[in-house]
Design a protein around this motif. Structure first.
Motif, PDB file in Angstrom:
ATOM      1  N   GLU A 158      47.396  83.098 -31.123  1.00  0.00           N
ATOM      2  CA  GLU A 158      48.535  83.686 -30.424  1.00  0.00           C
ATOM      3  C   GLU A 158      49.667  82.665 -30.265  1.00  0.00           C
ATOM      4  O   GLU A 158      50.839  82.972 -30.483  1.00  0.00           O
ATOM      5  CB  GLU A 158      48.099  84.202 -29.052  1.00  0.00           C
ATOM      6  CG  GLU A 158      49.195  84.946 -28.287  1.00  0.00           C
ATOM      7  CD  GLU A 158      49.646  86.209 -29.003  1.00  0.00           C
ATOM      8  OE1 GLU A 158      50.819  86.584 -28.844  1.00  0.00           O
ATOM      9  OE2 GLU A 158      48.832  86.816 -29.741  1.00  0.00           O
ATOM     10  N   GLN A 159      49.288  81.445 -29.879  1.00  0.00           N
ATOM     11  CA  GLN A 159      50.294  80.388 -29.747  1.00  0.00           C
ATOM     12  C   GLN A 159      50.916  80.046 -31.105  1.00  0.00           C
ATOM     13  O   GLN A 159      52.097  79.751 -31.213  1.00  0.00           O
ATOM     14  CB  GLN A 159      49.654  79.133 -29.135  1.00  0.00           C
ATOM     15  CG  GLN A 159      50.620  77.962 -28.942  1.00  0.00           C
ATOM     16  CD  GLN A 159      51.742  78.277 -27.986  1.00  0.00           C
ATOM     17  OE1 GLN A 159      51.528  78.928 -26.964  1.00  0.00           O
ATOM     18  NE2 GLN A 159      52.950  77.835 -28.300  1.00  0.00           N
ATOM     19  N   THR A 161      53.490  82.635 -31.858  1.00  0.00           N
ATOM     20  CA  THR A 161      54.683  82.388 -31.044  1.00  0.00           C
ATOM     21  C   THR A 161      55.510  81.240 -31.618  1.00  0.00           C
ATOM     22  O   THR A 161      56.745  81.325 -31.727  1.00  0.00           O
ATOM     23  CB  THR A 161      54.275  82.081 -29.598  1.00  0.00           C
ATOM     24  OG1 THR A 161      53.525  83.178 -29.059  1.00  0.00           O
ATOM     25  CG2 THR A 161      55.511  81.840 -28.741  1.00  0.00           C
ATOM     26  N   SER A 162      54.838  80.162 -32.000  1.00  0.00           N
ATOM     27  CA  SER A 162      55.542  79.004 -32.554  1.00  0.00           C
ATOM     28  C   SER A 162      56.212  79.351 -33.884  1.00  0.00           C
ATOM     29  O   SER A 162      57.339  78.926 -34.167  1.00  0.00           O
ATOM     30  CB  SER A 162      54.590  77.830 -32.736  1.00  0.00           C
ATOM     31  OG  SER A 162      54.054  77.415 -31.493  1.00  0.00           O
ATOM     32  N   GLU A 197      59.296  81.335 -33.168  1.00  0.00           N
ATOM     33  CA  GLU A 197      60.360  80.428 -32.748  1.00  0.00           C
ATOM     34  C   GLU A 197      60.913  79.651 -33.943  1.00  0.00           C
ATOM     35  O   GLU A 197      62.122  79.402 -34.043  1.00  0.00           O
ATOM     36  CB  GLU A 197      59.831  79.448 -31.693  1.00  0.00           C
ATOM     37  CG  GLU A 197      59.483  80.078 -30.363  1.00  0.00           C
ATOM     38  CD  GLU A 197      60.716  80.577 -29.634  1.00  0.00           C
ATOM     39  OE1 GLU A 197      61.829  80.077 -29.927  1.00  0.00           O
ATOM     40  OE2 GLU A 197      60.585  81.472 -28.785  1.00  0.00           O
ATOM     41  N   ARG A 237      60.733  75.234 -25.547  1.00  0.00           N
ATOM     42  CA  ARG A 237      59.860  75.981 -26.443  1.00  0.00           C
ATOM     43  C   ARG A 237      59.276  75.090 -27.541  1.00  0.00           C
ATOM     44  O   ARG A 237      58.218  75.387 -28.094  1.00  0.00           O
ATOM     45  CB  ARG A 237      60.634  77.143 -27.070  1.00  0.00           C
ATOM     46  CG  ARG A 237      60.977  78.256 -26.092  1.00  0.00           C
ATOM     47  CD  ARG A 237      61.422  79.515 -26.834  1.00  0.00           C
ATOM     48  NE  ARG A 237      62.626  79.272 -27.621  1.00  0.00           N
ATOM     49  CZ  ARG A 237      63.855  79.511 -27.187  1.00  0.00           C
ATOM     50  NH1 ARG A 237      64.049  79.989 -25.954  1.00  0.00           N
ATOM     51  NH2 ARG A 237      64.895  79.280 -27.963  1.00  0.00           N
TER      52      ARG A 237
END
Length: 408
Positions: free
Chosen positions: A224-225, A228-229, A232, A279
């Motif tokens: 999940e991370q 997200t990364s 971004e 972020r």
């Protein structure tokens, strides 16, 4: 163009000189047909000789104007014993040589030669007739004044040529000055675009690198991370492409038509800037002290770029995961300070020093401010800038008290 030391003038000058000599000879002969007794008759043979000699002397008026003027004046005096009527036509060679002398020599040389020549002419001509009348005197005055009038025209020509030379020199210097200013403007614009590209590329690529590193680190343990990364990273690269396209678009604009395609960054966008660093994994906080006031566009952009570049350097070089940004508003300046508590050298050994801090100093100097950067005694690194503010009475935006915002 022939060399000055060449024995033979160019063909065009030969033709011009031949025309001057021929014209002087004909004018001198025309004056020789008038006799003292009022009759008109062909010139006497000695008159031809004197006219030919005095006219031929004009060929030397450029190289020896003083001697030529004296010789032609003497020839003009020699026509008196021949019984010819004194008139300006007879002294045409003396008039031409006087003009050339005044054009090529200083005033005192012209006076030193013309005055004795005229005195000699006036002194000898009255002996032509015993019953010298007022009519003869007025005629002699006209003859004597002819070389002086020619010298006056020569001086006028000399002054006009000198004036034109000065005007041409000023025009040449003005053209050179415009060229220098144009080259200076081009150099300044090149440096400005280089700074913009550096700040843009360094910031966006550093964020993209940090986001890619986070995605790689959590690829197996935290999908999940990772997603997200990567999201971004996609947004960061898209923004980088948009800003790069806008900046490069300036280079395609013709001359003064180049205008930014979008609004320039400003301090109002700093919270979004800090969020992008958070972020990417950098814990950054911001503190603002004093009464905020609107800034001129150049100062506003400079303050934003200083914060952006300093935080980019923290992300790239500092062995720490946190940084602090402080804005201190004073009466006549705003202080921008970015610090981190990392240790060691800011520049890694395998990387050559960049132009980030140099560009920041140039930006601060361009708006009348100053910037310092260096290691702190307690560890870490600090970038501190002092940027000028407009007068407080000219501003409309006021905030009450000091505001403090913490990021986490």
């Amino acid at each position: 163009m022939a060399n000055r030391g060449s024995p033979l003038p160019p063909p065009g000058r030969w033709r011009r000189e031949a025309a001057v000599v021929a014209a002087a000879f004909l004018i001198c002969l025309l004056g020789g047909v008038l006799h003292v007794d009022g009759t008109v008759a062909p010139p006497l043979p000695p008159a031809y000789l004197i006219a030919a000699v005095s006219s031929a002397m004009l060929l030397a008026r450029h190289r020896a104007p003083v001697a030529t003027t004296m010789a032609t004046a003497v020839c003009g005096v020699l026509v008196a014993p021949l019984g010819l009527l004194p008139n300006p036509l007879i002294v045409a060679p003396a008039v031409i040589s006087a003009y050339s002398l005044a054009v090529r020599r200083d005033r005192w040389v012209a006076v030193a030669v013309l005055v004795p020549s005229v005195v000699l002419l006036v002194a000898l001509l009255p002996f032509v007739e015993a019953d010298f009348s007022w009519e003869d005197a007025s005629r002699l005055v006209v003859v004597a004044a002819s070389p002086l009038v020619a010298a006056a025209f020569g001086r006028s020509t000399r002054h006009r040529r000198a004036y034109l030379a000065v005007v041409e020199e000023r025009a040449r210097r003005a053209e050179e000055s415009r060229d220098r200013q144009a080259r200076q403007k081009v150099a300044e614009e090149r440096v400005r675009i280089a700074r913009e590209l550096h700040d843009l590329v360094a910031h966006q690529i550093t964020l993209a690198n940090a986001q890619a590193t986070v995605a790689a680190h959590f690829f197996d343990s935290n999908p999940e991370q990772t997603r997200t990364s990567l999201a971004e990273l996609v947004r960061t690269t898209r923004n980088a492409l948009d800003e790069l396209r806008a900046t490069v678009g300036l280079l395609r604009q013709p001359d003064d038509a180049a205008e930014p395609t979008g609004p320039a960054p400003e301090l109002a966008q700093v919270p979004a800037l800090l969020e992008s660093f958070r972020r990417a994994g950098l814990a950054v906080s911001m503190h603002e002290d004093g009464t905020a006031r609107p800034l001129p566009p150049a100062v506003d952009l400079t303050a934003y770029r200083i914060i952006q570049e300093a935080l980019t350097n923290v992300t790239k070089h500092a062995p720490t995961g946190s940084a602090q940004v402080r804005l201190a508003w004073h009466r006549d300046h705003v202080a921008v300070t970015v610090t981190d508590d990392g240790g060691g050298s800011r520049t890694q050994p395998e990387r050559p020093p960049g132009y980030g801090l140099i560009g920041l100093r140039e930006r601060a100097t361009a708006v009348g401010g100053t910037l310092t950067a260096g290691a702190r005694a307690q560890g870490g690194f600090v970038v501190a800038a002092r940027l000028p503010l407009p007068a407080a009475e000219n501003t409309a935006r006021r905030t009450d008290g000091a505001t403090t915002s913490e990021g986490g």
